[in-house]
Design a protein around this motif. Sequence first.
Motif, PDB file in Angstrom:
ATOM      1  N   UNK A 291       0.830  -1.192   0.000  1.00 58.92           N
ATOM      2  CA  UNK A 291       0.000   0.000   0.000  1.00 58.92           C
ATOM      3  C   UNK A 291       0.870   1.249   0.000  1.00 58.92           C
ATOM      4  N   UNK A 292       0.518   2.239  -0.789  1.00 61.32           N
ATOM      5  CA  UNK A 292       1.262   3.495  -0.844  1.00 61.32           C
ATOM      6  C   UNK A 292       0.884   4.378   0.343  1.00 61.32           C
ATOM      7  N   UNK A 293      -0.278   4.211   0.898  1.00 58.19           N
ATOM      8  CA  UNK A 293      -0.749   5.028   2.009  1.00 58.19           C
ATOM      9  C   UNK A 293       0.173   4.924   3.218  1.00 58.19           C
ATOM     10  N   UNK A 294       0.740   3.758   3.465  1.00 58.87           N
ATOM     11  CA  UNK A 294       1.580   3.547   4.634  1.00 58.87           C
ATOM     12  C   UNK A 294       3.025   3.927   4.416  1.00 58.87           C
ATOM     13  N   UNK A 295       3.361   4.573   3.315  1.00 61.11           N
ATOM     14  CA  UNK A 295       4.752   4.887   3.007  1.00 61.11           C
ATOM     15  C   UNK A 295       5.238   6.164   3.696  1.00 61.11           C
ATOM     16  N   UNK A 296       4.336   6.953   4.295  1.00 64.67           N
ATOM     17  CA  UNK A 296       4.688   8.198   4.984  1.00 64.67           C
ATOM     18  C   UNK A 296       5.495   9.147   4.097  1.00 64.67           C
ATOM     19  N   UNK A 297       5.019   9.364   2.904  1.00 63.13           N
ATOM     20  CA  UNK A 297       5.675  10.270   1.967  1.00 63.13           C
ATOM     21  C   UNK A 297       5.254  11.697   2.267  1.00 63.13           C
ATOM     22  N   UNK A 298       6.107  12.670   1.943  1.00 68.16           N
ATOM     23  CA  UNK A 298       5.724  14.075   2.130  1.00 68.16           C
ATOM     24  C   UNK A 298       4.503  14.415   1.271  1.00 68.16           C
ATOM     25  N   UNK A 299       3.635  15.298   1.753  1.00 70.53           N
ATOM     26  CA  UNK A 299       2.388  15.600   1.032  1.00 70.53           C
ATOM     27  C   UNK A 299       2.596  16.306  -0.308  1.00 70.53           C
TER      28      UNK A 299
END
Length: 65
Positions: A47-55
Amino acid sequence: MDVSSIAKLSTSIAETGQRQEVNLAVLKKAQQIQASTATQLLDALPSVQGANLPPHLGNKINTTA
């Protein structure tokens, strides 16, 4: 036209129809297997949601590269 040649033609047409039906059934089954495999592969992606990427990532596309 001879009666026996008409019978041979009729038999040949019937056999061809049966072969086409079998080929179509095999094709449909192969497509079902491919769809199932593709679904399993997509479900296995993280899942990409759990990657904690900058907004700010993904908001702009560099078109002048």
